[in-house]
Design an enzyme around this catalytic site. Structure first.
Site, short mmCIF file in Angstrom:
data_model
loop_
_atom_site.label_atom_id
_atom_site.label_comp_id
_atom_site.label_asym_id
_atom_site.label_seq_id
_atom_site.Cartn_x
_atom_site.Cartn_y
_atom_site.Cartn_z
CB ILE A 41 8.00 6.83 14.22
CG1 ILE A 41 9.44 5.87 14.01
CG2 ILE A 41 7.75 7.63 12.78
CD1 ILE A 41 10.44 6.38 13.35
CB CYS A 63 -3.93 6.77 11.14
SG CYS A 63 -4.21 5.27 10.34
CE LYS A 95 -1.62 1.71 3.84
NZ LYS A 95 -1.35 3.29 4.15
CG ASN A 96 2.42 2.92 3.53
OD1 ASN A 96 1.42 2.94 3.60
ND2 ASN A 96 3.17 2.67 4.88
CG ASP A 152 3.49 1.56 9.23
OD1 ASP A 152 3.12 2.60 10.07
OD2 ASP A 152 3.47 1.96 8.08
C1 UD1 Z 1 4.53 7.03 6.25
C2 UD1 Z 1 3.72 5.69 5.96
C3 UD1 Z 1 3.20 5.39 7.36
C4 UD1 Z 1 4.47 5.08 8.40
C5 UD1 Z 1 5.27 6.41 8.30
C6 UD1 Z 1 6.55 6.17 9.14
C7 UD1 Z 1 2.46 5.83 3.80
C8 UD1 Z 1 1.50 6.03 3.14
N1 UD1 Z 1 2.53 6.04 5.15
O1 UD1 Z 1 3.81 8.00 6.64
O2 UD1 Z 1 2.56 3.94 7.38
O3 UD1 Z 1 4.00 4.73 9.88
O4 UD1 Z 1 5.60 6.75 6.90
O5 UD1 Z 1 7.25 5.01 8.69
O6 UD1 Z 1 3.68 5.73 3.50
N2 UD1 Z 1 6.57 14.75 10.35
C9 UD1 Z 1 6.82 16.10 10.85
N3 UD1 Z 1 6.68 16.97 9.73
C10 UD1 Z 1 6.51 16.74 8.37
C11 UD1 Z 1 6.23 15.51 8.18
C12 UD1 Z 1 6.45 14.46 9.13
O7 UD1 Z 1 7.20 16.53 11.72
O8 UD1 Z 1 6.10 17.51 7.58
C13 UD1 Z 1 6.97 13.88 11.26
C14 UD1 Z 1 5.36 13.12 11.66
O9 UD1 Z 1 4.69 13.44 12.58
C15 UD1 Z 1 6.31 11.72 12.11
C16 UD1 Z 1 7.51 11.29 11.37
O10 UD1 Z 1 7.72 12.97 11.06
O11 UD1 Z 1 6.54 12.01 13.71
C17 UD1 Z 1 7.49 10.63 10.34
O12 UD1 Z 1 6.59 10.73 9.69
P1 UD1 Z 1 6.61 10.40 8.08
O13 UD1 Z 1 7.59 9.55 7.73
O14 UD1 Z 1 6.30 11.84 7.45
O15 UD1 Z 1 5.24 9.50 7.85
P2 UD1 Z 1 4.15 9.58 6.56
O16 UD1 Z 1 5.07 9.63 5.46
O17 UD1 Z 1 3.00 10.31 6.86
#
Ligand code: UD1
Length: 430
Positions: free
Chosen positions: A339, A126, A22-23, A317
């Site tokens: 995370i 989520c 999915k990701n 995850d």
């Molecule tokens: C993706 C995955 C999710 C997984 C996550 C971490 C998909 C669709 N989703 O989510 O399943 O749990 O990676 O492996 O691929 N953050 C900030 N600022 C930002 C962006 C992120 O502070 O602008 C923080 C988030 O709050 C979190 C951390 O960075 O604490 C990691 O998040 P991120 O890797 O961006 O997760 P997603 O890409 O949303």
């Protein structure tokens, strides 16, 4: 609303086909907005999140056709989907669509790169922490974009000649922001260097597909990604890589129930850290020609501590599922989440089944119990929900999981895959 009814106690024996990730599928689908040509994706899982993104891409003008590929006893597991965005008809991604799934925010990258502007609602998804978008904004600004937030929307515009290559070092590793900046940089003028980039296999898969479309990306899979901008991208055909989270989830289910299962169409190298943790619990894991074999006979479940980390660390995850497994270990284990700050909502639901878990900050202490007892439980998010299924498979009696729409966002045909291996799992529609 559907619920999942599980009667625990059966071992798992058989073969489970692993779906496309999915990701990976989500960013790959979004990448189709970068070209006016057709991007064909194979092995796309049939999931609620994919269907939702199909609606979102359609809103921007993508023409999408789905070919079910019939396989395995007449069931269609993997689908081939063709995406053609000849013209972008709207650069706005509205709240009604984006609020349902955080990844839909990522359309901001291709829209801005190709059309020079994008208006995208702040995301949903989520409820596992605040999940801000500061890294996206800072990163796109480093490529020359002008960004304003107004009325719940991010309004981004590129300079008159388009985005320009730049340097951006992520202050924190983000999978989504790495996807978006990589996509945006493919059409920028000049070269972009991204430091402290995410190294997840899904980032590598996206880079592979973008390169097949004519992009010039190097360094994917390391912390420094270099993107040399090109004037345009073409179509391509790409196969979505296997879902490492689904793979790890079923491996943990077998470690929990005992049994002998082959996880087919997957690749152990995508989740070495997680497989190592499962091995330390006492299960045997070996590689086969097409995937992984996991066996647990007789012996109990040993307690193992884990700490989640960006790839190649233990994936966040899989944290909830591992906690589910640890509820029946023969001792005390500690699970630390680094995370997301709010990713322990499964703790109180696991407790309903008799698990003994206490929380202290970002660490959960799990005291293994010899028996779990079935109970009604509620799914709170995508990965948390499947941890309840894992626990339910090893609980005595009936576990009824409600709010299974969370499961349907990320696990293709879960009840069918488990039932074929001897589990007693059924979907109940009210
Ligand atoms: C993706 C995955 C999710 C997984 C996550 C971490 C998909 C669709 N989703 O989510 O399943 O749990 O990676 O492996 O691929 N953050 C900030 N600022 C930002 C962006 C992120 O502070 O602008 C923080 C988030 O709050 C979190 C951390 O960075 O604490 C990691 O998040 P991120 O890797 O961006 O997760 P997603 O890409 O949303």
């Amino acid at each position: 609303m559907d619920r999942i009814r599980i009667v625990g106690g059966n071992e798992l024996h058989g073969v489970i086909p692993i779906s496309g990730a999915k990701n990976a599928a989500l960013p790959l689908m979004i990448a189709s907005l970068l070209t006016d040509d057709t991007l064909t994706l194979e092995n796309v899982p049939h999931l609620a999140d994919v269907e939702q993104l199909i609606r979102i891409l359609g809103n921007h003008g993508a023409d999408i056709s789905v070919n079910g590929r019939r396989e395995r006893q007449g069931e269609s597991y993997a689908r081939t989907i063709h995406f053609t965005s000849r013209n972008i008809v709207s650069t706005t991604a509205p709240y009604e669509l984006v609020s349902k799934m955080r990844a839909s925010f990522w359309v901001i990258g291709p829209l801005l790169a190709r059309e020079g502007k994008a208006r995208v609602s702040l995301p949903g998804g989520c409820a596992i922490g605040t999940r801000p978008v500061d890294l996206f904004i800072d990163g796109l600004t480093a490529l020359g974009a002008n960004i304003e937030i107004d009325g719940g929307y991010v309004n981004a515009t590129a300079p008159a000649g388009g985005l320009v290559g730049g340097r951006y070092v992520f202050p924190k590793i983000s999978v989504g922001a790495t996807h978006v900046l990589m996509m945006a940089a493919t059409l920028a003028n000049g070269t972009t260097v991204l430091g402290n980039a995410a190294r997840e296999p899904e980032v590598v898969d996206l880079a592979k597909c973008l390169n097949a479309m004519g992009a010039k990306i190097t360094g994917q899979g390391t912390s420094t990604i270099t993107v040399e901008g090109v004037p345009s991208l073409s179509g391509a055909r790409h196969r979505v890589l296997p879902d490492r989270i689904e793979t790890g989830t079923y491996a943990m289910a077998v470690a929990m129930t005992g049994g002998d299962v082959i996880l087919e169409d997957t690749d152990a190298s995508l989740l070495e850290t997680a497989l190592e943790a499962i091995r330390r619990t006492g299960a045997e894991i070996s590689e086969t020609n097409s995937g992984i074999r996991i066996v647990r006979n007789g012996a109990g479940i040993k307690p193992v501590d884990i700490v989640t980390d960006p790839f190649p660390g233990f994936p966040t995850d899989l944290q909830a599922q591992f906690m589910g497994l640890m509820t029946k270990s023969s001792g005390v284990s500690h699970i630390t989440e680094t995370i997301f700050e709010n990713r322990f909502m499964h703790v109180q639901e696991l407790a309903r089944l008799g698990a003994k878990i206490s929380l202290s900050g970002q660490t959960a202490k799990v005291e293994g119990v010899s028996r779990l007892k079935g109970a009604p439980v509620m799914a709170t998010d995508l990965r948390a929900s499947v941890s309840l299924v894992i626990a339910g498979l090893a609980a005595e009696g009936e576990t009824m999981v409600s709010r299974v729409y969370h499961l349907d966002r990320g696990f293709e045909r879960l009840e069918e895959k488990l039932t074929r291996c001897g589990a007693h799992v059924e979907r109940v529609s009210d």
